[in-house]
Design an enzyme around this catalytic site. Structure first.
Site, mmCIF file in Angstrom:
data_model
loop_
_atom_site.group_PDB
_atom_site.id
_atom_site.type_symbol
_atom_site.label_atom_id
_atom_site.label_comp_id
_atom_site.label_asym_id
_atom_site.label_seq_id
_atom_site.Cartn_x
_atom_site.Cartn_y
_atom_site.Cartn_z
ATOM 1 N N SER A 157 -7.871 -30.943 54.198
ATOM 2 C CA SER A 157 -7.498 -30.719 52.994
ATOM 3 C C SER A 157 -6.406 -30.212 52.755
ATOM 4 C CB SER A 157 -8.243 -30.053 51.839
ATOM 5 O OG SER A 157 -8.174 -30.363 50.098
ATOM 6 N N ASP A 253 -12.236 -39.722 45.733
ATOM 7 C CA ASP A 253 -11.488 -38.396 46.350
ATOM 8 C C ASP A 253 -10.361 -39.204 45.536
ATOM 9 O OD1 ASP A 253 -10.203 -36.372 47.125
ATOM 10 O OD2 ASP A 253 -10.866 -36.495 49.840
ATOM 11 N N HIS A 283 -14.921 -35.385 48.309
ATOM 12 C CA HIS A 283 -14.245 -34.084 48.898
ATOM 13 C C HIS A 283 -15.016 -32.962 49.421
ATOM 14 C CE1 HIS A 283 -9.536 -33.071 49.879
ATOM 15 N NE2 HIS A 283 -10.534 -31.396 49.901
#
Length: 311
Positions: A157, A253, A283
């Site tokens: 991320s 996501d 996610h």
């Protein structure tokens, strides 16, 4: 809306009992929640030989790092790890399990970096710390028992955003020579205009479209920063010559489309890319051991990519 994996549906049922959403909290509250979520996972990490907390020099003072050594002999490869959390939350502790597994699974020295975060330290502070940490590992590889010619970066991320950016900077500076950049559902474009922001805006866990706006608002110094490739690496003029990549994507996501776009940009630039999308995943699934089987499947895929790159 794509169909969520049954294991993810169970995770979301449990998460529904938490004090969500993130965008309704202040950063301190969101950090406490993330640490509690990480601590609640009961997975058993792979064994390591030694773990040490220390500080290294940074551009604005000392940077805390956690160094993991595997049960392996000889000169080892090394991986610099940048944790996720939207450049606002997350810590060495919240991602300790993944770091231990990376160390044991690859048989590499792993240096996890506690880079500065917003809103206390806004962009580009995190980038500056990420670069400093990679440079320190390269310069001090011998003292770590590591090979300066077998280095990689890994992040998830926001951490994948930093890993991608430092890989570009390493290319531009001509050093260090990275064998692999491992990007797990990277933040690649803070303009946040891709279709997946609409398709998966809600209903797919903590990272909603509104949560991403919350992270962006706390991380960037000003709206125009979203156009800076150090924040949005998808916008860099050229990706030619950057390190080979593995990109792990979650289907459900908001970041899905920009991760795919980044993989395509790398391929178009002649960079070797291994891209894998995990269907029905959301996610943050990468760290959801032992509840989600694909968490370990994805981790094993990353380990295998590093082993191949370091061979």
């Amino acid at each position: 809306m794509a169909k969520l994996h049954p294991q993810i549906e169970k995770v979301l049922e449990a998460m529904a009992k938490l004090d969500l959403p993130i965008e309704a909290m202040n950063p301190a509250e969101a950090r406490v929640q993330m640490e509690a979520m990480a601590a609640s996972r009961k997975a058993e990490p792979l064994p390591t030989a030694r773990i040490e907390n220390r500080t290294i020099p940074g551009p604005a003072g000392e940077i805390a790092v956690r160094i993991y050594w595997p049960n392996a002999s000889g000169t080892l490869p090394a991986i610099v790890y940048y944790h996720g959390g939207g450049h606002v939350i997350g810590s060495l502790d919240s991602h300790d399990l993944v770091a231990r597994n990376l160390c044991g699974g690859v048989a590499a020295v792993v240096v996890s970096v506690d880079y500065r975060m917003g809103p206390e330290h806004r962009f580009p502070a995190a980038v500056d710390d990420a670069v400093a940490a990679l440079d320190w590992v390269a310069a001090n590889a011998a003292s770590l028992g590591a090979d300066p010619d077998r280095l990689g970066v890994h992040g998830d991320s926001a951490g994948a955003n930093l890993a991608a950016v430092v890989a570009i900077i390493a290319r531009d500076w001509g050093a260090p020579n990275l064998r692999l950049q491992s990007l797990v559902y990277p933040v690649a474009d803070f303009r946040m205009g891709s279709a997946s922001y609409t398709k998966y805006a809600t209903g797919c866990g903590v990272l909603t479209a509104e949560a991403m706006k919350w992270f962006r608002g706390h991380y960037l110094s000003k709206p125009a920063d979203a156009e800076d490739w150090r924040a949005s690496p998808l916008l860099v003029p050229s990706l030619a010559g950057v390190a080979p990549a593995i990109i792990i994507a979650a289907e459900c996501d908001v970041l899905h489309d920009e991760g795919l776009a980044y993989a395509k940009r790398l391929q178009q630039a002649g960079v070797a890319v291994e891209y894998r999308r995990y269907d029905g995943m959301i996610h943050a699934f990468f760290g959801m051991m032992p509840s989600v089987d694909d968490a370990m499947n994805a981790q094993r895929q990353v380990w295998a990519a590093f082993k191949t790159a370091f061979a």
